[in-house]
Design a protein around this motif. Structure first.
Motif, short mmCIF file in Angstrom:
data_model
loop_
_atom_site.label_atom_id
_atom_site.label_comp_id
_atom_site.label_asym_id
_atom_site.label_seq_id
_atom_site.Cartn_x
_atom_site.Cartn_y
_atom_site.Cartn_z
N VAL A 173 14.37 11.71 2.37
CA VAL A 173 15.24 10.75 2.87
C VAL A 173 16.83 11.24 3.91
N ASP B 215 20.27 12.16 6.25
CA ASP B 215 21.89 10.83 6.21
C ASP B 215 22.01 10.30 7.19
N PRO B 216 22.36 8.94 7.43
CA PRO B 216 22.84 8.07 8.51
C PRO B 216 23.49 8.98 9.18
N ASP C 7 12.29 8.40 5.43
CA ASP C 7 13.29 7.19 5.30
C ASP C 7 14.19 7.92 6.26
N ARG D 285 17.05 5.68 7.43
CA ARG D 285 17.99 5.19 7.14
C ARG D 285 19.42 5.04 8.31
N ASN E 99 12.80 3.58 9.92
CA ASN E 99 14.51 3.42 10.15
C ASN E 99 14.69 4.91 10.93
#
Length: 699
Positions: free
Chosen positions: A47, A49-50, A67, A69, A101
């Motif tokens: 995952v 970090d946006p 993902d 994000r 994403n």
């Protein structure tokens, strides 16, 4: 770069981060420069970090989920988009990956996946990567938003790619689903398929695939959707393909056609050139919109195409796109077949209104005045043709059946014979009548043809249409034609075929009002004993030391006897490659022999395909003397029948030269070896089949 406590990985040198287990990568801070961001190597679920800007991402392990994000993978921060390099996401040989994403910007390719299957790519944005709207004609590489090479059985959904060269490019990629994506505003194509089959492409926005300067006439082959080089059996359903150079373009730059595709419910309107342009046989068009372009449907060399319930309106108008007017008086058409054969064509229930030219145009070869080919064997039923210059325009055409078409307000003629039109029948349903019977019942007659696709010279070929039927129970009429000549009206046709080669058989079955088509692409083969193409591969060799050629016996794609010879050159040097068969035993005298005969079926994926003339045939004797037989034109690049682009081509070269062949070299009176020379512009793998090779006896 700061990382969360759950990051499990290690730094490889100064530029690579290996991501393991489940990671959340990056926290806050200003964007790093490209050299500082490094490369993330993904080996487990990850995952991002946006709030962090990342560099490139490489997926090393199958079965992982990434993902983003909304996180950004940033390549070049500024500069000319055509100078961008690298890939935002790269994966090779890993399958079952979910990528979602992610944003990737400033790369040559936003995403590049190869040799994989079972991917899910969703919710990603690959906009603002390689882009070159000023590029001229021709190929500019595989770059832009998404490049998938040899990727199968994957799902690509709800992604975006704007301001790129190609939005999404599938190469050798089969059985994928593309749904709900927005690949638009591109400088080459929104979606390209190269040798990609059985893909399902549904409800995507594929608009403004166009590369054109203000005041320019053509759009340099830019298009919303491109199918090329054996992209077969795809289904394109409900896509928006508007405002392109073309809307949908089935291109054949190397003789490798794309067939069996279904296009249903797509909107291809407002193209600068052609809303639909196609040069391939056996494709199906249902309920598409092709309005407001220079032409609605431009179909050249598109035999056996079926168009049902499409719209082709307001094309070629002076207040809209009106490039390349090829009909008289600078006119265009809603649906036109020209500059290539159009055998066995069915048009039913289409609406052609307000075109500056013809509603429907069937045009044979203009340069030979129809001698080389005609618009041949058509059924045109229940179309609405109004407010055009001509409703139906016919020129150099033969064996057409019209019924139930409705006409209104066509300025010059409802049906216009521009010359050399034969075999035109208008059935009882009439032209300009009320609602058609087919439109009410949906049940035209069905033509069912039983019979062979290949026969030997001198054998009786039997073709039977007895299984044809009319759903309403009406009596049927039969109309046969063989090689441009009437072959009767019985339910059954028997012929002894004495001339070897390709033959075109056509059948039209009609009830009292409407018609249907059936046909055979018929090969008549010689009965002579074969040399080296029947169950023999060991006697063959290649004389190009820079190419590796593997010879095998092929019993799946054969024409004469039980097998053909297959030669695959991989790698191929790109030069003249000669395939040689060394005859066993003593030399074969050529006294009394008239010609060399062989059937060839070849596939060359390179654009623009063959170079020079092909094939060049060499004959050698035991003393090493040889002569060459060269055709006057490239027989592989320009075959005598368009069906040979995907089928077999019979080559007969007179031993003395003449009849389109030139003999050069030394005099020989016997043969110990026969060679076939091929040359391509490029160096792709070549796939060549030979069958029925023999030295033909004279009369």
């Amino acid at each position: 770069m700061a990382t969360s406590p759950c990051f499990r990985g290690a730094v490889r040198g100064a530029t690579a981060l290996v991501v393991g287990l489940v990671a959340i990568l990056g926290r806050g801070g200003p964007p790093a420069r490209a050299a500082e961001r490094g490369v993330l190597e993904i080996t487990a679920d990850t995952v991002l970090d946006p709030d962090t800007v990342y560099g490139a991402l490489i997926v090393r392990t199958s079965g992982v989920t990434i993902d983003g994000r909304g996180a950004l993978l940033l390549g070049a921060e500024a500069g000319d988009p055509k100078s961008f390099t690298g890939s935002g996401v790269r994966a090779a040989g890993v399958s079952g990956v979910t990528l979602k994403n992610i944003r990737a910007r400033g790369w040559e390719r936003g995403l590049h996946v190869s040799d994989a299957n079972g991917w899910t790519i969703e919710g990603c944005d690959f906009s603002d990567n390689f882009h070159d709207p000023r590029f001229g004609w021709g190929d500019n590489g595989r770059r832009g938003g998404m490049l998938l090479e040899r990727v199968d059985k994957s799902r690509i959904a709800e992604n975006r790619a704007h301001r790129v060269w190609d939005g999404c490019l599938l190469v050798d990629s089969d059985d994928n689903v593309l749904v709900g994506n927005d690949f638009s505003h591109t400088s080459n194509t929104c979606l390209s398929l190269w040798t990609s089959c059985r893909n399902r492409i549904v409800a995507n926005r594929l608009t403004y695939g166009i590369r054109i300067d203000p005041g320019e006439v053509h759009a340099r082959d830019s298009t919303c959707v491109l199918l090329e080089s054996g992209s077969d059996d795809n289904r394109l359903l409900g896509n928006d393909c508007t405002h392109g150079g073309d809307g949908i373009f089935i291109r054949v730059l190397n003789g490798w056609v794309s067939t069996g595709n279904v296009f249903e419910g797509n909107d291809c309107s407002h193209a600068n050139n052609n809303c639909v342009e196609a040069w391939s046989p056996r494709n199906l068009w249902i309920r598409n919109k092709a309005n407001g372009g220079s032409y609605g449907f431009w179909l050249g060399a598109s035999d056996q195409n079926v168009l049902i319930d499409n719209e082709a309106c307001d094309n070629g108008r002076l207040d809209g796109p009106h490039n390349s007017p090829h009909l008289p008086d600078s006119s265009h058409a809603g649906i036109v077949f020209m500059f290539g054969p159009s055998s066995h064509t069915l048009l039913r229930g289409n609406v052609c209104r307000g075109n500056h030219g013809a509603g429907i145009a069937a045009i044979g070869d203009l340069s030979s005045e129809g001698r080389d080919w005609k618009a041949f064997h058509w059924v045109v039923d229940d179309n609405l043709l109004e407010d055009n210059r001509w409703g139906i325009y016919l020129h150099h055409a033969d064996m057409l059946d019209l019924a139930g078409n409705r006409f209104a307000g066509n300025a010059l003629a409802d049906v216009f014979d521009a010359g050399n039109v034969s075999g035109l029948i208008t059935h009882r349903a009439g032209q300009g009548g009320g609602e058609s019977r087919v439109g009410l019942s949906g049940q035209p007659p069905r033509a069912v043809l039983a019979g062979p696709e290949r026969v030997r010279v001198g054998d009786t070929a039997i073709f039977d249409a007895a299984e044809s039927f009319s759903p309403s129970g009406e009596p049927l009429q039969f109309r046969w034609q063989l090689d441009g000549h009437s072959a009767g009206s019985a339910v059954r046709l028997e012929r002894v075929l004495a001339q070897p080669g390709f033959h075109r058989l056509a059948l039209t079955v009609s009830d009292t009002a409407h018609s249907d088509l059936a046909w055979r692409d018929l090969y008549v083969v010689d009965s002579s004993a074969e040399l080296g193409t029947e169950g023999v591969a060991a006697g063959w060799r290649s004389e190009d030391p820079s190419s590796k050629v593997v010879f095998t016996i092929d019993d799946t794609q054969r024409l004469v006897g039980a097998s053909a010879l297959r030669a695959v050159a991989d790698p191929y040097s790109g030069g003249r490659m000669t395939l040689v068969y060394d005859l066993p035993g003593p030399a074969t005298p050529i006294d009394g022999r008239e010609s060399v005969v062989v059937w060839i079926r070849a596939r060359n994926p390179h654009v623009p395909s063959w170079q020079g003339v092909n094939p060049i045939i060499t004959l050698r004797d035991a003393a090493g003397r040889e002569c060459a037989l060269s055709p006057a034109r490239d027989l592989l690049g320009s075959p005598s029948a368009p069906e040979a682009r995907e089928g077999w081509l019979r080559i007969e070269a007179p031993l003395a030269g003449g009849d389109g062949w030139t003999r050069s070299g030394e005099s020989i009176d016997s043969v110990t070896g026969i060679g076939f020379g091929f040359d391509s512009w490029g160096a792709p793998p070549l796939d060549i089949r030979l069958d029925g090779l023999h030295l033909q006896q004279g009369p």
